[in-house]
Every structure is written in structure tokens, then in C-alpha cells.
Design an enzyme around this catalytic site. Structure first.
Site, short mmCIF file in Angstrom:
data_model
loop_
_atom_site.label_atom_id
_atom_site.label_comp_id
_atom_site.label_asym_id
_atom_site.label_seq_id
_atom_site.Cartn_x
_atom_site.Cartn_y
_atom_site.Cartn_z
N GLU A 1 10.64 -6.79 -79.08
CA GLU A 1 9.35 -6.80 -81.09
C GLU A 1 8.57 -8.42 -79.83
OE1 GLU A 1 11.95 -9.27 -83.59
OE2 GLU A 1 14.25 -8.21 -83.38
N GLU B 1 19.21 -10.76 -80.02
CA GLU B 1 18.52 -12.12 -80.58
C GLU B 1 20.11 -13.16 -80.54
OE1 GLU B 1 15.67 -12.89 -83.75
OE2 GLU B 1 14.29 -12.25 -82.65
C1 BG6 Z 1 13.54 -11.46 -84.76
C2 BG6 Z 1 14.11 -10.69 -85.28
O1 BG6 Z 1 14.18 -13.05 -85.12
O2 BG6 Z 1 12.08 -11.33 -85.98
C3 BG6 Z 1 13.98 -9.49 -86.93
O3 BG6 Z 1 15.25 -10.23 -84.87
C4 BG6 Z 1 12.70 -9.89 -87.57
O4 BG6 Z 1 14.99 -9.20 -87.18
C5 BG6 Z 1 11.64 -10.78 -86.95
O5 BG6 Z 1 12.22 -9.50 -88.59
C6 BG6 Z 1 10.41 -11.15 -87.63
O6 BG6 Z 1 10.78 -12.34 -88.22
P1 BG6 Z 1 10.87 -11.98 -89.59
O7 BG6 Z 1 10.90 -13.28 -90.58
O8 BG6 Z 1 9.01 -12.35 -90.00
O9 BG6 Z 1 10.93 -10.89 -90.14
#
Ligand code: BG6
Length: 488
Positions: free
Chosen positions: A387, A197
């Protein structure tokens, strides 16, 4: 139809899963000093001031260490990254479960400070090198391709304390780290992501309203430039080390919608895409800063240190693969907003056509299709979603089972829209569900914000047996992979 060799899998990051924060030669990273938080209370960084008094500072970009202070581990404070889910010691058990689901690919990150504890060493830490070698070998045992992120929101704290990405010299330390990884893991890793990101560097400044000023923008754009140059170096070195390497860049993928059809909102929306999404995407994919960069820099009176060599490097180090995370969409408007919602690195007006998760992140499967189609048109590169997922509270029932229908529904809705995008010609080659096993939440440090197909017995205070339990979604995802995404 998804491609016959579509790469289904899951993703995690080192600092949210490995634990083992101070063993086998690993150096500390900033996240090791980060407390747990919640939706209401932000995570903090623990320090001691120049007189040795303990304290805490905000994790917001632009917060500086008070003069003479240093990051410190304090007694009686719980640090979620120290143990994570102990993936460091349990990776064999976890990979076996991923294999049972039929994973074709597994995204993970290398912790830079496991390889170079301070970042400036010449020789890598052998135990760190060996550890990842063993993990990659274990994955190959089950025909799972590793997809490796070189930098997932971390770097050795030694470098960080000396300014980190504010310094041009960090590029050379990164280059050494990246080259070491490409060389050591040649033949074991083919798929790489340079920076997680990368666009958040500037994006996160906008999250907290108008608190950012000229200095913070100047710093963010400069840090970002050095990271973009470093990323281009990694692409070049990766290709030189092994022509089979496929190297991606990664964007926090948030489609922005206009709050109304007021032409000012339409323009603001376009400009938000430019700033938050295309600025980095264009440099990574096309190898040059887009025409609107000057407008963005001028908005905040930003003057960057960019050399001719940098511009050549960016041109020569364009990525092979566009990868992105997708959790939610965002609404931007020039009008007054009464109901502000904020989620993953974006804040805007509530969208009354959408539902929201317990953590306030918009639930918008069509936004994923929209984003995929926009990116496909703009870059004509293979795309991978690295993701996606729903952070939710899971309850164990009396039989220790987790009936996470809501997660199945979320993923199913998103995969359906991916399917539509593919039917519409999008060149999508893979999908790694985020937090395929429960890990520490990045934003809140909680364990109760769970994304996994596999439950990990640990609570927000760090208590639990760490036992792994398959959720209902485990069996659903297994079936989905077996049928190449056809059973939804
Ligand atoms: C993304 C990151 O922005 O969001 C991850 O790359 C992160 O590392 C994911 O875990 C989800 O966010 P969160 O805060 O729910 O863990």
C-alpha cells in the site's frame, strides 16, 4: 534498476470496494454498521440498546457495546460499505482497466463472511467461494497475479459480538477459513497476506494520547497474540496445501523520527520502533517474541495467555515475504508538543521539513527509503510494498478529465526513493499502489479521499453513477510499468 520481473500493480480491500453487503449469502461484518465521517467527525457504529432505541457508539478500540445492545442498521443512515464501488458486480470492467495499465499483480482481500457468514459454519458458502474463483480467473485471463489478504480489518460480526480476537477459540475458526481458502483457490492464488497491518492492534491505542489503560493494553496484546498465532497457522497450512504458495505478513509501516537530539527522544524513538514496528515484524519473520517484549508487557502490567504450543507454532510459521503499507512518517518526542499531527495510525509532532496532505498525513518519500533499508537489514526477506498512495480530492474539469498531477508527483517521488533503496541492495520484489481505483476511505468513510488512477463517480453521500473514468495518473502509471519504473 528494479528486478526484471518486478511486480507492479494496485491494491484494494473487500469492505472498501465490493458493496453487495447482504447478498449471495454474505454475512454482516462490523464495518457494515459504520457510518461515514470526515477528517473532523469520526465514523460511528450504529446500535439499538436493550429497549430497542437507536444510538451510536465510537469505533475506538476499547469501546464496548452497552449491556443488552446490539449492532443495528438504522433508517436514514448512510453506510459506505453497503455499496462500496460495487466491485462485486463490476470486477470485470475494473480488471480490464488494470490490465490496460499493465498490472502484473493485484492485491485484494477475501471477505471472511462471504465464505463463512457467521464464521462458525462447517461448510463454506458456495456463492462466496465461486465469486472469488471468478475474480481470480478473470485476473489470470490478463496474466495478473492475485495477491490475497485473508483478513483486512474485518471478520464476521457474529464472531466479533462474541469477543472476536479476545477469544482463543477464534483461532480455530480462522484456521478453518484459511484452510478453506488455500484449498479452494489452489492453483489460482500464489501470493497471500495473512493479516492486514497486524501491528495496528497495539499501535492504534497510542494514537489518542493517554486514554489507554491497563485493560485496553492487556486486551490489545492478547488479541494480537492470537492473531499472530493464527497467522503462523496460515503460513504452515498454506505451505502444506501448496509448496508454491508465497505467504506474507503485513505491517503498517511508519518510520518514527526523534523530535530532537535529546537522548531521551532518541531512546523514545527506538522504543517506538520496537513497539510499533519490530514487535510484530520479529514474531512474523523470526518466529519468536523479541527480547524487549517483556519490557513492553511490563510497562502496562500485561499478562498473556501464551502456551508452549503457541511458541512452537510461531517458530514453525514464519512468513516468506515482508509486506507493508507506507503513507507517512511520524515524529515522537518527550518534550511538549504544541502542534500535534495525526494520520494513519500514528500521532506526533509536526515535522517542519515536510508537507502534509489535506488529511494531515506527512508527505515523506525519503521515509519510505529509510523504512525499506531498516527492514531489509533486520529481516533479510523479500519485501513488497502493498500500500502506498496519496488520498486527495479530485475535480473533474469541463471535459470530464482529471488532471491529478499531485498524485503523479507523490507516486513519482516515492518510487524514486524505492529505486534508491533497491540500488542500496534492498530486496524489493513488488509494489501495489493503494486504492488503484477510488474506493471508500477506511478512516473517514469518504469517497472524496481518493487514491485511484481510475475515478469512480460517487460522492460522500453515496450519490453518483459509479461510472469509471481514467485519470491522468492512469496513463502515467501505464508508462511507468511499461518501462519497469524507469520513467518518473
Ligand atoms: C491502510 C489500510 O491503513 O490505510 C487501508 O490498510 C486504508 O484499508 C489505507 O484504506 C488508507 O487509509 P484511508 O483512511 O485514507 O482509507
Amino acid at each position: 534498476m528494479f528486478k526484471h520481473n518486478f511486480l507492479w500493480g494496485g491494491a484494494i480491500a473487500a469492505n472498501q470496494s465490493e458493496g453487495a453487503w447482504n447478498i449471495d449469502g454474505r454475512g454482516p461484518i462490523l464495518l457494515d454498521y459504520r457510518t461515514a465521517g470526515s477528517k473532523e467527525s469520526p465514523r460511528m457504529l450504529t446500535i439499538v440498546d436493550k429497549d430497542g432505541n437507536p444510538g451510536m457508539i465510537s469505533t475506538r478500540r476499547g469501546t464496548v457495546l452497552p449491556e443488552g445492545a446490539q449492532y443495528a442498521i438504522l433508517d436514514d443512515v448512510y453506510y459506505p460499505s453497503h455499496e462500496g464501488i460495487d466491485f462485486y458486480h463490476r470486477y470485470k470492467e475494473d480488471i480490464k482497466l488494470f490490465a490496460e495499465m499493465g498490472f502484473k499483480i493485484f492485491r485484494m482481500s477475501i471477505c471472511w463472511s462471504r465464505i463463512f457468514p457467521t464464521g462458525i459454519e462447517n461448510e463454506p458458502n458456495k456463492e462466496g467461494i465461486e465469486y472469488y474463483k471468478n475474480v481470480f480467473k478473470e485476473l489470470h485471463k490478463y496474466n495478473i497475479e492475485p495477491l490475497v489478504t485473508l483478513v483486512h480489518s474485518e471478520m464476521p460480526v457474529y464472531l466479533e459480538e462474541r469477543g472476536g480476537w479476545e477469544n482463543r477459540s477464534t483461532i480455530k475458526y480462522f484456521d478453518h477459513y484459511a484452510k478453506t481458502c488455500f484449498t479452494e483457490y489452489k492453483g489460482l492464488v500464489k501470493y497471500w497476506v495473512t493479516f492486514n497491518e497486524i501491528n495496528n492492534e497495539v499501535g492504534m491505542l497510542e494514537m489518542f494520547g493517554n486514554t489507554a489503560n491497563h485493560e485496553t493494553y492487556q486486551m490489545a496484546y492478547q488479541r494480537l497474540h492470537y492473531q499472530l498465532v493464527a497467522s503462523s497457522h496460515a503460513v504452515k497450512m498454506g505451505h502444506e496445501t501448496d509448496s508454491k504458495n508465497i505467504i506474507g505478513g503485513m505491517i503498517c509501516g511508519i518510520p518514527h523520527y526523534p523530535g530532537s537530539n535529546d537522548p531521551d527522544d532518541i531512546l523514545l524513538c527506538r522504543h517506538t520502533w520496537e513497539k510499533a514496528i519490530f514487535y510484530c515484524g520479529d514474531v512474523l519473520c523470526k518466529g519468536e517474541y523479541p527480547v524487549f517484549s517483556n519490557r513492553l508487557w511490563n510497562e502496562h502490567d500485561v499478562n498473556l495467555d501464551i502456551t508452549n504450543q503457541d511458541l512452537d507454532d510461531l517458530r514453525e510459521g514464519t512468513i516468506d515475504l515482508y509486506t507493508f503499507s507506507y503513507y507517512m512518517s511520524n515524529v515522537v518526542t518527550t518534550h511538549e508538543v504544541k502542534d500535534v499531527v495525526s494520520g494513519n495510525f500514528a500521532a506526533g509532532a509536526r515535522n517542519h521539513f515536510l508537507k502534509y496532505s489535506e488529511w494531515g498525513w506527512a508527505y515523506d518519500p525519503k521515509g519510505l527509503r529509510y523504512y525499506l533499508e531498516v527492514i531489509n537489514d533486520r529481516y533479510h526477506k523479500p519485501i513488497m510494498i502493498t500500500e502506498n498512495g496519496l488520498g486527495a480530492v479530485d475535480e473533474l474539469d469541463d471535459d470530464d478529465a482529471i488532471n491529478d498531477e499531485y498524485r503523479i508527483e507523490y507516486l513519482s517521488d516515492h518510487i524514486s526513493e524505492m529505486h534508491c533503496a533497491v540500488e542500496n541492495g534492498v530486496n524489493l520484489i513488488g509494489y501495489t499502489a493503494w486504492g488503484c481505483i477510488d474506493i471508500v476511505s477506511m478512516s473517514t468513510g469518504q469517497m472524496s479521499k481518493r487514491y485511484g488512477f481510475i475515478y469512480v463517480d460517487k460522492n460522500d453521500q453515496g450519490e453518483g453513477t459509479l461510472k469509471r473514468i481514467k485519470k491522468k495518473s492512469f496513463y502515467w502509471y501505464k508508462k511507468l510499468i511499461e518501462t519497469n519504473g524507469e520513467i518518473l
